[in-house]
Write a protein that holds these residues in place. Sequence first.
Motif, mmCIF file in Angstrom:
data_model
loop_
_atom_site.group_PDB
_atom_site.id
_atom_site.type_symbol
_atom_site.label_atom_id
_atom_site.label_comp_id
_atom_site.label_asym_id
_atom_site.label_seq_id
_atom_site.Cartn_x
_atom_site.Cartn_y
_atom_site.Cartn_z
ATOM 1 N N SER A 36 -14.495 -76.205 13.059
ATOM 2 C CA SER A 36 -15.085 -77.387 12.913
ATOM 3 C C SER A 36 -14.711 -78.649 13.766
ATOM 4 O O SER A 36 -15.189 -79.161 14.360
ATOM 5 N N ARG A 37 -13.318 -78.747 13.176
ATOM 6 C CA ARG A 37 -12.532 -79.777 14.109
ATOM 7 C C ARG A 37 -12.654 -79.699 15.558
ATOM 8 O O ARG A 37 -12.717 -80.749 16.311
ATOM 9 N N ASN A 38 -12.552 -78.698 15.986
ATOM 10 C CA ASN A 38 -12.323 -78.327 17.505
ATOM 11 C C ASN A 38 -13.880 -78.183 18.244
ATOM 12 O O ASN A 38 -13.717 -78.424 19.422
ATOM 13 N N PHE A 39 -14.673 -77.833 17.697
ATOM 14 C CA PHE A 39 -16.137 -77.598 18.261
ATOM 15 C C PHE A 39 -17.187 -78.567 17.675
ATOM 16 O O PHE A 39 -18.061 -78.781 18.249
ATOM 17 N N LEU A 40 -17.094 -78.838 16.389
ATOM 18 C CA LEU A 40 -18.328 -79.612 15.825
ATOM 19 C C LEU A 40 -17.830 -81.148 15.283
ATOM 20 O O LEU A 40 -18.822 -82.060 15.587
ATOM 21 N N ASP B 40 -15.998 -85.312 18.279
ATOM 22 C CA ASP B 40 -16.776 -86.414 18.755
ATOM 23 C C ASP B 40 -17.174 -87.544 17.544
ATOM 24 O O ASP B 40 -17.056 -88.570 17.585
ATOM 25 N N ALA B 41 -17.554 -86.679 16.433
ATOM 26 C CA ALA B 41 -18.003 -87.516 15.243
ATOM 27 C C ALA B 41 -16.925 -88.191 14.583
ATOM 28 O O ALA B 41 -16.921 -89.354 14.298
ATOM 29 N N LEU B 42 -15.605 -87.362 14.356
ATOM 30 C CA LEU B 42 -14.460 -88.037 14.121
ATOM 31 C C LEU B 42 -13.930 -89.239 14.844
ATOM 32 O O LEU B 42 -13.276 -90.070 14.201
ATOM 33 N N LEU B 43 -13.968 -89.138 16.084
ATOM 34 C CA LEU B 43 -13.708 -90.048 17.144
ATOM 35 C C LEU B 43 -14.515 -91.358 16.829
ATOM 36 O O LEU B 43 -13.884 -92.347 16.866
ATOM 37 N N ASP B 44 -15.888 -91.169 16.800
ATOM 38 C CA ASP B 44 -16.832 -92.324 16.610
ATOM 39 C C ASP B 44 -16.431 -92.812 15.232
ATOM 40 O O ASP B 44 -16.240 -94.054 15.097
ATOM 41 N N THR B 45 -16.062 -92.065 14.390
ATOM 42 C CA THR B 45 -15.845 -92.861 12.900
ATOM 43 C C THR B 45 -14.449 -93.579 12.918
ATOM 44 O O THR B 45 -14.382 -94.651 12.341
ATOM 45 N N PHE B 46 -13.610 -93.046 13.634
ATOM 46 C CA PHE B 46 -12.160 -93.691 13.725
ATOM 47 C C PHE B 46 -12.271 -95.068 14.589
ATOM 48 O O PHE B 46 -12.027 -96.018 14.093
ATOM 49 N N ASP B 47 -13.044 -94.748 15.561
ATOM 50 C CA ASP B 47 -13.279 -96.251 16.385
ATOM 51 C C ASP B 47 -14.130 -97.217 15.732
ATOM 52 O O ASP B 47 -13.942 -98.381 15.692
ATOM 53 N N GLY B 48 -15.230 -96.497 14.923
ATOM 54 C CA GLY B 48 -16.362 -97.353 14.390
ATOM 55 C C GLY B 48 -15.647 -98.134 13.034
ATOM 56 O O GLY B 48 -15.775 -99.286 12.933
ATOM 57 N N THR B 49 -14.795 -97.633 12.434
ATOM 58 C CA THR B 49 -13.790 -98.290 11.456
ATOM 59 C C THR B 49 -13.076 -99.303 11.997
ATOM 60 O O THR B 49 -13.002 -100.399 11.418
ATOM 61 N N LYS C 137 -2.304 -72.515 22.404
ATOM 62 C CA LYS C 137 -1.138 -72.962 21.797
ATOM 63 C C LYS C 137 -1.457 -73.737 20.618
ATOM 64 O O LYS C 137 -0.611 -73.712 19.629
ATOM 65 N N ALA C 138 -2.332 -74.625 20.600
ATOM 66 C CA ALA C 138 -2.671 -75.447 19.463
ATOM 67 C C ALA C 138 -3.009 -74.598 18.167
ATOM 68 O O ALA C 138 -2.683 -74.798 17.205
ATOM 69 N N LEU C 139 -3.753 -73.535 18.624
ATOM 70 C CA LEU C 139 -4.018 -72.623 17.483
ATOM 71 C C LEU C 139 -2.754 -71.912 17.013
ATOM 72 O O LEU C 139 -2.753 -71.645 15.698
#
Length: 258
Positions: A115-119, A122-131, A171-173
């Motif tokens: 979920s972090r890599n595919f779902l 973008d939502a987490l980025l928006d949440t981070f920047d929105g905060t 590599k990240a995996l």
Amino acid sequence: MSSSFASNVQTKAQEVAKEDYEKARVLLSEAAKSGSYLYPFKGIVYFITHRSLWKPFYSRILPTLGLTAGVTASMFFFTYLPQLAILVFVNGPLAVFTTVLLILNESSTIVNLISRNFLLQDALLDTFDGTLVAKDAVGIVSEGRQLKSGQDPIGRLGKILKNPFSKFTPKALVRYIMYLPLNFIPGVFPVVGREVTLFMAGFGTIATLLEMIPVASMFFAFTNTVGAALWAADIEQRNTQMTQGTAPQLRESAKKAE
């Protein structure tokens, strides 16, 4: 000769273990004094009390629940009996229950990774920047994306100019899977990762434990992101030496800590 060699190896191993233990002890002590371990809890409170940040979370609930149901059902169908057969030799009759807990933990880990890599990326980025916008730390956000006018912190987010989130790579995996067991041992992982800061030592331990909770892991992924953004905003407002780096680097550091 071989006995002497084995003795030397054992001595060296003990010295290394002692050094790493001391490093971990000092690091965790300093992390505790920094108060970084409080930010995951601050993130929970801030997220719950600011409805304006909920939109990205709502947009990913159904896809993530579907992924969770599919992964969990598949894990029980394909791995319950094989793992039960192994654990019964260790836990006896209790293996019936411990196998269930193990599969739930494994499923949560797989869902979190996918979920972090595919779902959720973008939502987490928006949440981070929105905060950050809600905390009036727009200087950090403006270096990474366009900002619109308005009162809604999420609605103000425009086109992304530079995404600090690393993309999914083999590599990240591999690195994630290699270091995953170390997350269960507070004090060990900070010694292994060279880029781990005091914030990651305190924040990362609590954040990892929260995201290990089955079903609720998605919620805590968002609250941990909010907590990381609150940390970045506090650093910006205090004008400490940590803000000498560029704003995109600060966002990236906060994301790694999360």
